[in-house]
Design a protein around this motif. Sequence first.
Motif, PDB file in Angstrom:
ATOM      1  N   UNK A 165     -34.425  22.906  -4.567  1.00  0.00           N
ATOM      2  CA  UNK A 165     -35.375  23.915  -4.086  1.00  0.00           C
ATOM      3  C   UNK A 165     -36.798  23.405  -3.949  1.00  0.00           C
ATOM      4  N   UNK A 166     -37.059  22.119  -4.235  1.00  0.00           N
ATOM      5  CA  UNK A 166     -38.440  21.635  -4.234  1.00  0.00           C
ATOM      6  C   UNK A 166     -38.598  20.393  -3.352  1.00  0.00           C
ATOM      7  N   UNK A 167     -39.849  20.056  -3.073  1.00  0.00           N
ATOM      8  CA  UNK A 167     -40.168  18.827  -2.344  1.00  0.00           C
ATOM      9  C   UNK A 167     -40.397  17.652  -3.298  1.00  0.00           C
ATOM     10  N   UNK A 168     -40.928  17.954  -4.475  1.00  0.00           N
ATOM     11  CA  UNK A 168     -41.191  16.925  -5.480  1.00  0.00           C
ATOM     12  C   UNK A 168     -40.802  17.466  -6.836  1.00  0.00           C
ATOM     13  N   UNK A 222     -40.304  11.066 -15.220  1.00  0.00           N
ATOM     14  CA  UNK A 222     -39.792  10.589 -13.936  1.00  0.00           C
ATOM     15  C   UNK A 222     -40.408  11.448 -12.843  1.00  0.00           C
ATOM     16  N   UNK A 223     -40.991  10.799 -11.844  1.00  0.00           N
ATOM     17  CA  UNK A 223     -41.517  11.485 -10.667  1.00  0.00           C
ATOM     18  C   UNK A 223     -40.642  11.123  -9.472  1.00  0.00           C
ATOM     19  N   UNK A 224     -40.367  12.094  -8.636  1.00  0.00           N
ATOM     20  CA  UNK A 224     -39.619  11.803  -7.414  1.00  0.00           C
ATOM     21  C   UNK A 224     -40.086  12.748  -6.319  1.00  0.00           C
ATOM     22  N   UNK A 225     -40.248  12.205  -5.117  1.00  0.00           N
ATOM     23  CA  UNK A 225     -40.658  13.011  -3.966  1.00  0.00           C
ATOM     24  C   UNK A 225     -39.603  12.863  -2.880  1.00  0.00           C
ATOM     25  N   UNK A 226     -39.232  13.982  -2.286  1.00  0.00           N
ATOM     26  CA  UNK A 226     -38.148  13.967  -1.293  1.00  0.00           C
ATOM     27  C   UNK A 226     -38.478  13.058  -0.120  1.00  0.00           C
TER      28      UNK A 226
END
Length: 232
Positions: A165-168, A222-226
Amino acid sequence: MTGTLYGLGIGPGDPELLTLKTARILAEVPVIAWPAPLEGEGMARAIAGAHIPPGRIEIAIRMGFTVDRAGTEAAYDRAAAEIAQHLEQGRDVAVLCEGDPFFFGSFIYLFARLSPRFKVEVVPGVSSIMAASAALQAPLSAWDDGVAVIPSTRSEAEIEALVAACDAAVFMKVGRHLPKIRRVLERAGLWDKARLIERVGLPDQRIHSAATVSELPYFSIILVHRRGQAWL
């Protein structure tokens, strides 16, 4: 008059990330409290130590930092009672909180107990998420991105739904939950975009590669961006 209770955000670990306002209040208040393990000084006290003048009354809020909810609640009850005694006698009390007081902060539980009776001032601090984004040189969001902050303790199904449901996404408290997070991100085609860091802002901070990481401690993010990069 009763004293004022201050909830001071002291940042994730680097003493230079304390705000000027927090440093000023620490120099002025007569009583300082902070969460601490059953033995030892505690991380919050160590971070702020250079800004605490000698001669202050200090309250170590001792707790086991386990999943024992009853034991933790009892520790906050005891601390609130001790802090209230000082406030009732007109002494201001500053409570140190790693990161930001109202973002997963330990101060929340003292605020709930004491704010109905005493004046409270909350001083925001640099959160571990913002510090991780800066250290990784990975912008967290841009344009109209939606960002999910996900405690890694959530179930695999819940994490999967939040990621979808998110972009990041930001994962906190990683530790033993790393394999679960990896499975979710691999199914979403995002694991190769993940950026991993442990103990951000501390002298032993480490950045890891998603391709080679095998384990992480509890204090990891942990960071992640679509899109891979927020500006794309």
